[in-house]
Design a protein around this motif. Structure first.
Motif, short mmCIF file in Angstrom:
data_model
loop_
_atom_site.label_atom_id
_atom_site.label_comp_id
_atom_site.label_asym_id
_atom_site.label_seq_id
_atom_site.Cartn_x
_atom_site.Cartn_y
_atom_site.Cartn_z
N VAL A 111 0.84 -1.20 0.00
CA VAL A 111 0.00 0.00 0.00
C VAL A 111 0.87 1.25 0.00
N PHE A 112 1.95 1.24 0.80
CA PHE A 112 2.83 2.40 0.87
C PHE A 112 3.51 2.66 -0.48
N ALA A 113 3.88 1.58 -1.17
CA ALA A 113 4.49 1.73 -2.50
C ALA A 113 3.51 2.36 -3.49
N VAL A 114 2.25 1.94 -3.42
CA VAL A 114 1.24 2.54 -4.31
C VAL A 114 1.04 4.01 -3.98
N VAL A 115 1.00 4.34 -2.68
CA VAL A 115 0.83 5.73 -2.26
C VAL A 115 2.02 6.57 -2.76
N LEU A 116 3.23 6.05 -2.62
CA LEU A 116 4.40 6.78 -3.09
C LEU A 116 4.35 6.98 -4.61
N LEU A 117 3.92 5.96 -5.32
CA LEU A 117 3.82 6.08 -6.78
C LEU A 117 2.84 7.19 -7.17
N ARG A 118 1.73 7.27 -6.46
CA ARG A 118 0.70 8.25 -6.79
C ARG A 118 1.06 9.67 -6.34
N THR A 119 1.93 9.79 -5.33
CA THR A 119 2.22 11.11 -4.77
C THR A 119 3.63 11.60 -5.07
N SER A 120 4.43 10.82 -5.77
CA SER A 120 5.83 11.17 -5.99
C SER A 120 5.97 12.49 -6.75
N TRP A 121 6.83 13.37 -6.27
CA TRP A 121 7.00 14.70 -6.85
C TRP A 121 8.40 15.21 -6.55
N THR A 122 8.75 16.32 -7.15
CA THR A 122 10.04 16.95 -6.91
C THR A 122 9.83 18.46 -6.80
N CYS A 123 10.44 19.07 -5.78
CA CYS A 123 10.26 20.52 -5.59
C CYS A 123 11.39 21.29 -6.26
N ASP A 124 11.16 22.56 -6.45
CA ASP A 124 12.15 23.43 -7.10
C ASP A 124 13.44 23.50 -6.28
N ASP A 125 13.33 23.53 -4.96
CA ASP A 125 14.52 23.62 -4.11
C ASP A 125 15.48 22.44 -4.33
N ALA A 126 14.93 21.27 -4.65
CA ALA A 126 15.78 20.10 -4.87
C ALA A 126 16.73 20.31 -6.05
N TYR A 127 16.29 21.10 -7.01
CA TYR A 127 17.12 21.31 -8.20
C TYR A 127 18.32 22.21 -7.90
N ILE A 128 18.34 22.87 -6.77
CA ILE A 128 19.56 23.57 -6.34
C ILE A 128 20.65 22.53 -6.09
N THR A 129 20.30 21.47 -5.38
CA THR A 129 21.24 20.37 -5.17
C THR A 129 21.56 19.67 -6.47
N PHE A 130 20.57 19.47 -7.32
CA PHE A 130 20.79 18.75 -8.58
C PHE A 130 21.77 19.50 -9.48
N ARG A 131 21.68 20.82 -9.50
CA ARG A 131 22.63 21.59 -10.32
C ARG A 131 24.04 21.45 -9.76
N THR A 132 24.17 21.45 -8.42
CA THR A 132 25.48 21.24 -7.80
C THR A 132 26.03 19.88 -8.18
N ILE A 133 25.18 18.85 -8.16
CA ILE A 133 25.61 17.51 -8.55
C ILE A 133 26.04 17.49 -10.01
N ASP A 134 25.26 18.14 -10.86
CA ASP A 134 25.58 18.17 -12.28
C ASP A 134 26.92 18.86 -12.52
N ASN A 135 27.17 19.97 -11.82
CA ASN A 135 28.46 20.64 -11.96
C ASN A 135 29.60 19.76 -11.48
N ALA A 136 29.39 19.03 -10.38
CA ALA A 136 30.44 18.14 -9.87
C ALA A 136 30.74 17.02 -10.86
N ILE A 137 29.70 16.44 -11.44
CA ILE A 137 29.89 15.35 -12.41
C ILE A 137 30.68 15.83 -13.62
N HIS A 138 30.47 17.06 -14.02
CA HIS A 138 31.15 17.60 -15.20
C HIS A 138 32.46 18.30 -14.84
N GLY A 139 32.97 18.05 -13.64
CA GLY A 139 34.29 18.54 -13.27
C GLY A 139 34.36 20.00 -12.88
#
Length: 616
Positions: A12-40
Motif C-alpha cells: 500500500v505504501f508503494a502505491v501511495v508513493l507512486l501516486r504522490t511522488s513529486w520533486t520541488c524546485d529547491d531540490a534542483y539547487i542540489t541537482f545543479r550542484t551535482i551536475d556541476n560536480a559530475i562535469h568537473g
C-alpha cells in the motif's frame, strides 16, 4: 501474521508513493550542484564561485554516484527516495516488538501527510528517516553500560554523525542521546569514541572551511543574516505547529503521544523524548518552514522507530488504529486518497502545501499526457536564454531554471540561498515569508558577479573583493586566507555601515486608516524602515504610530544624510497603547528623497507622509 501485515502495508505504501511522488524546485539547487560536480566544475552552484548552496552533504554524496551512473536526475532521485522510504518502513514493520506496534507504525506512516509528502520531493528527508530509525533501534537494543562492546557505541555515534551531515540541525535531535550513551564509559574512552565517530563531520567541516571558506552552508548565512527579529520567528514557528495540526492531524499528535509515553517509561526512551521536544522547540525558534510539515518529519520518524520497540497489547492497538484512521481521514489531503489530482491549498499564513503546488509541474503521474521532462516555464526560459548567449540572470525561483541553464548562465538568487554577497545583506522589505528573504541587489552587482564591472559603493566593493578572493581565489593562496580573516574580523561592521548608507525596508505595506491592530504591525528592522517620498511638493512632515519609545529619523537624499532628528514618542492612546508621533521636517533639509526611521525592535503600526500640518 506480522510478516503478512508488513507485506500488505509495504504494498500500500508503494502505491501511495507512486501516486504522490513529486520533486520541488529547491531540490534542483542540489541537482545543479551535482551536475556541476559530475562535469568537473566542483561542488558549487555557479561554476565561477565556491558556495555551499546545499544543506545536506550526506544526501548529495549519496545521490551523486547514482546520477553519474544513470546520466539522469529526475527518475533516479525518485527511485532512490522511494527505495529508502520503503526500506525504512520495512525494517520498522518487520522488527517491531509486537504485532500491535507494527500495525500502529504502518497506519501512522500511511496517514501522515508530511511523512508521505517528503518521502519523495527530492529533499533529504528519506535519508533522515532511515538514519533516525537506525539510531533509535541501536539505542534501544544495545545495552547502555561500560561493559557494552565499544564497537556498538561507536556505531551509534557514527549513525548520529551521518544524520548531522545529512542536516546539521539534527544535532539537536541526536546530540543529547549520544551524550547519554557515552556517559557510562570512562572519560578517555568516551572521548575516543566521540572523536572517532565524529570524524566524518570534522572532515567535512575542514573541507568546507578550505574549499568554501565557511564552516556553515550559505543557506544558513542567508537566513541568519536576514535581519528578522527573533520575536517574529517565534510567532511564525508557532503558526507552523498550528498549521501541521490543522492540515495534518496525524504527524504532530502521534509524535506528542509517543513523547508522553516515553517520558513515563524512563531510560533511553525518556532521553529520546526530550530530544524530540528540543527539536520541536528549535523548529519554533527558527520560525518553522514554508513547507508544511517538512521540519516535523524527523521527530515523527523517531517516534515511529520508538513505537516499533514497544510491546503494544491488542486493545491499545485497536484504539490507536481507530484514532489514527479518524485523524488521517480528516487531513486536508489524506495520503491514501491523494494522487495526481492533489490540490494546491494556498498559503496558511507563511506555510504552503508544497506537493499540492508543485505536483502539476513535477509530479510523477501528473495529469498531462507527457512524462515529466522539466519543460516548465522556467526551464524553457533558461534554454532560450542559453541560446541567446545570456551571461547572467536574476530570479527568486532558481532551481529548475538554474539546472536547465547549466554552467553557461551565472544565476543570481535574490533570496540569497546561493549567493555569497546577498546572503550577508538584510532582507529588503517587510513583506517576507519564512525561508523567502529577498534582497536588493547593490548597484552594479550583475556585472560585478561575472567579472565585467565593480560595485558602485566603494566600501562594499572592497568587501566584495575579499569575498571573491575567498570564493574564487586559489585555495591555499596566502591572500585568500588573509581575506577570510578580514571578513571574519570586520566584515559585519562593513555590512552594517553599507546598510546605514543604502539598505532599508522601504514603504512597508500598512493599511492606512484601518485602525490599530496587532495583526498589522512590523518590528522595526535593525537597519531602519524608510518611507520614500513621491514626486511633487515636499510634505509638511511625517506621522508614526507604534510602540512608545525613542526614535531617530534620518532625512536623506539618495544615499546622503541631510539631517538626523532625535524624536521622543508622542501621546499614547487607544486600547492597544500606540503612541502617535508627529514630526515636522525642517525646510532646510530640502531636497530629500526619503526619511528613515531607526528604533530597533519597536513595534510599528503605521508610518505615512503628512502633506500639511494636522489640525489641532
Amino acid at each position: 501474521m506480522q510478516r503478512a501485515w508488513a507485506a500488505f502495508c509495504l504494498l500500500v505504501f508503494a502505491v501511495v508513493l507512486l501516486r504522490t511522488s513529486w520533486t520541488c524546485d529547491d531540490a534542483y539547487i542540489t541537482f545543479r550542484t551535482i551536475d556541476n560536480a559530475i562535469h568537473g566544475l566542483g561542488l558549487r552552484w555557479n561554476p565561477a564561485e565556491r558556495v555551499q548552496a546545499f544543506t545536506h552533504p550526506a544526501w548529495l554524496f549519496l545521490l551523486l554516484p547514482f546520477v553519474a551512473w544513470t546520466g539522469e536526475v529526475y527518475y533516479t532521485v525518485q527511485a532512490v527516495s522511494a527505495g529508502i522510504a520503503l526500506g525504512t518502513l520495512a525494517v520498522l514493520l518487520l522488527n517491531a516488538r509486537s504485532l500491535g506496534a507494527s500495525v500502529l507504525v504502518g497506519i501512522a506512516a500511511l496517514g501522515s501527510m508530511a511523512y508521505v509528502d517528503f518521502s519523495t520531493s527530492g529533499l533529504e528527508n528519506p535519508l533522515t528517516h532511515a538514519l533516525l530509525a537506525a539510531f533509535v533501534l541501536l539505542m534501544a537494543h544495545v545495552p547502555r553500560s561500560a561493559e557494552t562492546p565499544e564497537r556498538w557505541s561507536l556505531a551509534i555515534v557514527l549513525v548520529a554523525t551521518v544524520a548531522v551531515l545529512n542536516r546539521i540541525d539534527l544535532a539537536v535531535l541526536v546530540g543529547p542521546a549520544v551524550l547519554y550513551r557515552l556517559y557510562p564509559y570512562p572519560w578517555r574512552t568516551a572521548l575516543r569514541l566521540a572523536l572517532i565517530g565524529g570524524s566524518p563531520f570534522a572532515a567535512w567541516e575542514l573541507f568546507s572551511l578550505v574549499y568554501y571558506g565557511s564552516l556553515v552552508p550559505n543557506t544558513a548565512i542567508a537566513k541568519l543574516g536576514a535581519g528578522i527579529p527573533a520575536s517574529n520567528f517565534l510567532y511564525t514557528g508557532t503558526l507552523y505547529l498550528r498549521n501541521s495540526v490543522r492540515w495534518d492531524p496525524v504527524t504532530l499528535p502521534t509524535a506528542a503521544i509517543c513523547v508522553l509515553v516515553a517520558l513515563r517509561r524512563g531510560g533511553v526512551e525518556r532521553v529520546l523524548a526530550v530530544c524530540m521536544l528540543l527539536h520541536v522547540a528549535y523548529v519554533v525558534r527558527v520560525g518553522g518552514d514554508h513547507m508544511s510539515g517538512r521540519f516535523l518529519t524527523p521527530p515523527f520518524a523517531l517516534a515511529l522507530a520508538m513505537l516499533s520497540t514497544w510491546e503494544v497489547r491488542a486493545p491499545v492497538a485497536v484504539v490507536g488504529t481507530l484514532g489514527l484512521v479518524v485523524a488521517g481521514a480528516n487531513a486536508l489531503i489524506p495520503p491514501l486518497t491523494s494522487g495526481p489530482d492533489a490540490l494546491h491549498l494556498g498559503l496558511d499564513r507563511h506555510v504552503a502545501h508544497e506537493r499540492g503546488f508543485f505536483y502539476r509541474l513535477s509530479g510523477l503521474l501528473r495529469p498531462e499526457k507527457d512524462r515529466p521532462t522539466h519543460e516548465t516555464l522556467n526551464t524553457m526560459r533558461a534554454k532560450r536564454d542559453v541560446e541567446e548567449g545570456k551571461k547572467v540572470d536574476v530570479r527568486g525561483m532558481i532551481g529548475w531554471y538554474g539546472y536547465a541553464a547549466g554552467p553557461q548562465i551565472h544565476v543570481i538568487d535574490v533570496l540569497a540561498l546561493t549567493d555569497p554577497l546577498l546572503a550577508r545583506l538584510p532582507t529588503r522589505d517587510g513583506r517576507w515569508r519564512v525561508g523567502h528573504y529577498a534582497r536588493d541587489l547593490p548597484e552594479g552587482y550583475e556585472q560585478a558577479a561575472i567579472g565585467e564591472g565593480r560595485l558602485a559603493d566603494r566600501e562594499l566593493a572592497a568587501y566584495y573583493d575579499d569575498l571573491q578572493l575567498v570564493t574564487r581565489g586559489p585555495l591555499f593562496a596566502p591572500e585568500r586566507w588573509r581575506a577570510m580573516a578580514r571578513l571574519a574580523w570586520s566584515g559585519d561592521a562593513t555590512i552594517d555601515a553599507y546598510c546605514r548608507r543604502r539598505c532599508s525596508i522601504h514603504n512597508p505595506p500598512f493599511l492606512s486608516g484601518a485602525g490599530p491592530s496587532r495583526n498589522r504591525t512590523l518590528d522595526v528592522h535593525p537597519h531602519g524602515i524608510a518611507l520614500r517620498r513621491a514626486k511633487g511638493k515636499a510634505p509638511w512632515g511625517i506621522e508614526i504610530v507604534g510602540e512608545p519609545m525613542p526614535m531617530q529619523l534620518e532625512v536623506r537624499r539618495v544615499d546622503h544624510t541631510n539631517a538626523v532628528i532625535d524624536v521622543e514618542p508622542g501621546p499614547v492612546g487607544g486600547q492597544e497603547g500606540w503612541a502617535t508621533t508627529t514630526v515636522q521636517l525642517p525646510t532646510n533639509v530640502l531636497p530629500y528623497t526619503s526619511v528613515r526611521l531607526f528604533a530597533p525592535g519597536m513595534e510599528l503600526h503605521s508610518m505615512k507622509w503628512l502633506p500639511r500640518e494636522p489640525q489641532r
